[in-house]
Design a protein around this motif. Structure first.
Motif, PDB file in Angstrom:
ATOM      1  N   SER A 103     -30.282   1.771  13.705  1.00 14.17           N
ATOM      2  CA  SER A 103     -29.940   0.386  13.084  1.00 14.17           C
ATOM      3  C   SER A 103     -30.968  -0.610  13.389  1.00 14.17           C
ATOM      4  O   SER A 103     -31.099  -0.781  14.642  1.00 14.17           O
ATOM      5  CB  SER A 103     -28.536   0.053  13.215  1.00 14.17           C
ATOM      6  N   GLU A 154     -32.450  -4.765  11.997  1.00 13.03           N
ATOM      7  CA  GLU A 154     -32.258  -6.089  11.356  1.00 13.03           C
ATOM      8  C   GLU A 154     -33.731  -6.862  11.693  1.00 13.03           C
ATOM      9  O   GLU A 154     -33.874  -7.305  12.869  1.00 13.03           O
ATOM     10  CB  GLU A 154     -31.209  -7.054  12.197  1.00 13.03           C
ATOM     11  N   LYS A 197     -32.264  -5.100   6.487  1.00 13.05           N
ATOM     12  CA  LYS A 197     -31.151  -4.771   7.169  1.00 13.05           C
ATOM     13  C   LYS A 197     -30.977  -3.129   7.003  1.00 13.05           C
ATOM     14  O   LYS A 197     -30.862  -2.693   5.962  1.00 13.05           O
ATOM     15  CB  LYS A 197     -29.761  -5.101   6.992  1.00 13.05           C
ATOM     16  N   GLU A 252     -29.122   0.433   8.263  1.00 10.08           N
ATOM     17  CA  GLU A 252     -28.046   0.909   8.928  1.00 10.08           C
ATOM     18  C   GLU A 252     -28.105   2.488   8.751  1.00 10.08           C
ATOM     19  O   GLU A 252     -28.103   2.949   7.653  1.00 10.08           O
ATOM     20  CB  GLU A 252     -26.712   0.434   8.601  1.00 10.08           C
ATOM     21  N   GLU A 253     -28.142   3.331   9.828  1.00 12.65           N
ATOM     22  CA  GLU A 253     -28.172   4.782   9.862  1.00 12.65           C
ATOM     23  C   GLU A 253     -29.184   5.172   8.851  1.00 12.65           C
ATOM     24  O   GLU A 253     -28.686   5.838   7.976  1.00 12.65           O
ATOM     25  CB  GLU A 253     -26.949   5.186   9.758  1.00 12.65           C
TER      26      GLU A 253
END
Ligand code: SF4
Lengths: 177, 542
Positions: B473, B475, B492, B494-495
């Motif tokens: 993950s 950012e 961003k 995520e996974e």
């Protein structure tokens, strides 16, 4: 002669197929029609809608490039929309733009000619949007993302030829749907 | 720089994280609805950031709706040490976002943008206003059902004691390259009393459309983000991917990218000069600038076969080698452009006729920072902020160039700053092309390499399984000094999936500040100021 009321080009002229009309009458009418379309094709007023990156290429036509001299001489940009012959649509056809496009199409001079510039307007492939021909009849497509200056010039030339021949798709929106 | 990081760490402990030397991340959990005290605490927290830690510039606000709640990400910049701080606020399903416009004027623009796109209210802390907002929304429609499309409201005519003032529509303003922006002005006696602006009229939904796509295919989309130039947006995207995957770029590719960046700046500034001089009635100069623009397009055409959307940048380098003779052609064009620009400059510098129409609406450096200005518009107010100097990438610290500054931030200053920047860009191009490194232009040794990059495959081989995002993950707020200011992406991941993308566009900030700049001024000056802010509507249409 009022262009607005008389929106039939010589090709679709029903008088040609009606019985009982004399040869001369048809011919005279054709002459005026041809005269009208020819004179219209000499200077076409355009109205540009939409935008996005294609506009940049489109506005290069009005720049000091010697290649675009013919185009500059035979096309002008006008406002308001009521006096425009050709609607040029560029860029993404978004749902927000759609009502404005339809309104512009309603208010144009008859018969109406539409030019779709760029892949976005022609097929909507770039941003996964609607294509222009799902909204209104399109006379000439200029493809490319963005179209090159050459293809733009070719597109405008073939549009002019269509206007000269009175060859249009304008059957009104209802006829399309 | 270390001091600021240490200070922040001392104050906020483990809440503060910083994996980059010039970037930091801070999380703040807020509980805002119906609680005046928490609103005050919230505002005090940011006040401390501004006053104690000197984050004088609010760069961007990004709002995010996730399954677990709502998040707002604030990006700040400290101008003393050029430290970027991101504060993530967890709103916990609150219907309110606390306004920061009392601290930074630019917040108002970003907040307005957020309420246009998301079902959320902005509060300044008063309970009555909050209740009224909520009740209205319940009566009329449910909060969730507010469409995500901004609605334009025609301004109401002023009340009886201001009957002489009327609203006039000045837009959709359509300068050739700048897309469309709607502007209404409240005018009486040639004086502007108020104005209303709205950008992003087409609602392309750019940010949502890119989610769930393969990162490499997005370079293509980013190229079409903005109508001003198609260099900075795709380049920033490619750079971000390189940074994420730690991919190195060969020297020659770096140099060529620099040339392209500066050519794009030349193109952008020539556009600006052409439009402004055309608008002000200096038609001869306008046609000269238009001719120079054709020269730049010719260079683009020679390299890529197109005059925009070049499809040139690839992760790890460039797709095409510079054609033989392109460098010479470029140097010659640069010499020619420089000569003409210098001639033009003589005509415009302290030209009384030009100054008479362009020296209204001065702006101080403090105001410009408060409004969140970046790029030449900020430098025209006298603030020396240029990412090419503060965070030099490629060979920017090896080349000689200066950052021109204005004095009072009028149209005249913006014009001169751009004129000078154009000359500096040509100087950079000259230096880079004189010392063009040898070698390859593409690094092929990385996981994102595709054979079609260097023309070895004709078809694009899209491997759907291999998404290309880093699995951990992440950012990121990446940014670049584009022609008109700081262009930034908040990304961003995520996974292994892209879950949020937000574009920070300089035009949005400049447009948002426009009503405040022109209030109380004369009409002609207001129109010139609009032109000189150089706003691109497509950048905002996302
Ligand atoms: S067709 Fe391509 S160049 Fe034209 S507007 Fe669409 S994305 Fe831009």
């Amino acid at each position: 002669m009022n262009t607005r009321d008389n929106n039939l080009g010589p090709r679709q002229d029903p008088a040609r197929h009606r019985l009982g009309l004399g040869f001369q009458a048809i011919n005279r009418r054709n002459f005026f029609e041809r005269m009208k379309t020819w004179s219209r094709s000499q200077l076409l007023s355009t109205y540009v809608m939409g935008g996005n990156c294609c506009t940049r290429e489109l506005y290069r036509l009005s720049g000091p490039n010697p290649q675009t001299k013919d185009v500059r001489e035979s096309f002008t940009e006008v406002e308001p929309i009521e006096s425009c012959d050709v609607l040029i649509v560029t860029g993404v056809i978004t749902p927000a733009l759609k009502p404005y496009l339809l309104e512009a199409y309603e208010r144009m001079l008859r018969p109406r000619y539409v030019l779709a510039v760029g892949t976005c307007a022609a097929s909507g492939a770039v941003f996964e949007t609607e294509a222009l021909d799902q909204i209104m009849p399109v006379d000439v497509y200029v493809s490319g993302c963005p179209p090159t200056l050459d293809s733009l010039i070719k597109g405008l030339d073939s549009l002019r030829e269509k206007v000269r021949l009175g060859d249009h798709l304008d059957g009104g929106l209802d006829a399309q749907s | 720089m270390l001091n600021l990081r240490d200070d922040l760490y001392q104050k906020f402990g483990t809440e503060f994280k910083s994996s980059f030397p010039d970037k930091g991340l801070l999380t703040y959990k807020a509980k805002i609805p119906f609680d005046d005290q928490s609103v005050e605490t919230f505002q005090n927290f940011f006040k401390r950031l501004k006053e104690e830690f000197r984050f004088h510039m609010l760069v961007d606000i990004c709002f995010e709706e996730t399954a677990s709640g709502r998040l707002a990400h604030y990006q700040f910049l400290n101008l003393e040490v050029f430290f970027y701080l991101q504060v993530s606020v967890d709103l916990q399903e609150s219907d309110f976002l606390v306004s920061l416009s009392s601290l930074w004027s630019s917040a108002e623009t970003f907040e307005k943008d957020i309420i246009e796109h998301y079902p959320i209210f902005i509060t300044d802390g008063s309970k009555t206003a909050q209740r009224r907002d909520l009740e209205n929304s319940r009566e009329n429609q449910r909060l969730d059902s507010i469409p995500p499309v901004p609605r334009y409201e025609i301004p109401l005519q002023p009340s009886h004691n201001q009957r002489d003032r009327t609203w006039h529509r000045f837009g959709p303003h359509s300068a050739p390259f700048n897309g469309k922006v709607r502007v209404d002005l409240l005018i009486a006696d040639n004086r502007v009393y108020d104005s209303k602006v709205l950008g992003g009229l087409h609602h392309r939904g750019f940010e949502n459309k890119v989610l769930g796509k393969e990162p490499l295919s997005l370079t293509f989309q980013f190229e079409r983000l903005c109508a001003r130039d198609s260099v900075y947006a795709p380049l920033l995207w490619v750079e971000t991917l390189e940074e994420m995957h730690h991919i190195s770029v060969p020297d020659k590719a770096k140099a060529i990218r620099m040339v392209w960046m500066e050519l794009a700046r030349v193109e952008g500034h020539l556009n600006f000069l052409w439009e402004l001089t055309h608008e002000l009635g200096f038609y001869v100069s306008a046609s000269v600038f238009a001719e120079l623009l054709e020269q730049v397009y010719h260079l683009f055409n020679l390299y890529s076969g197109k005059s925009q959307n070049y499809s040139l940048f690839a992760v790890g380098g460039m797709r095409k080698v510079n054609p033989i003779g392109w460098g010479t052609e470029c140097l010659e064009a640069a010499k020619y452009i420089l000569k003409i620009i210098e001639e033009q400059e003589k005509g415009f510098n302290r030209n009384p006729r030009f100054m008479a129409v362009s020296s209204g609406f001065p702006m101080s450096a403090g105001q410009a920072l408060d409004h969140g200005f970046t790029g030449p518009n900020l430098r025209a107010c006298g603030v020396n902020l240029d990412n090419r100097k503060t965070k030099p990438r490629y060979f920017y610290d090896d080349v000689d160039f200066e950052v021109p500054l204005g004095i009072d931030g009028t149209t005249y200053d913006r014009f001169l700053v751009r004129l000078e920047e154009l000359k500096q860009s040509l100087r950079i191009i000259n230096q880079v092309l004189d010392h063009l490194p040898a070698g390859s232009i593409l690094n092929k040794d990385h996981p994102l390499y595709r054979p079609e990059y260097d023309g070895q495959a004709n078809e694009i081989s899209m491997n759907i399984d291999q998404q290309g995002w880093p699995t951990k993950s992440l950012e990121v707020f990446s940014h670049i000094e584009a022609t008109e200011g700081l262009l930034g992406y908040y990304i961003k991941i995520e996974e292994g999936n892209l879950t949020k993308l937000h574009v920070r566009s300089p035009s949005l900030v400049h447009l948002g500040a426009y009503p405040k700049i022109v209030r109380g001024g004369d009409l002609a000056g207001a129109l010139t100021t609009f032109q000189s802010l150089s706003i691109d509507a497509w950048e905002m249409d996302r």
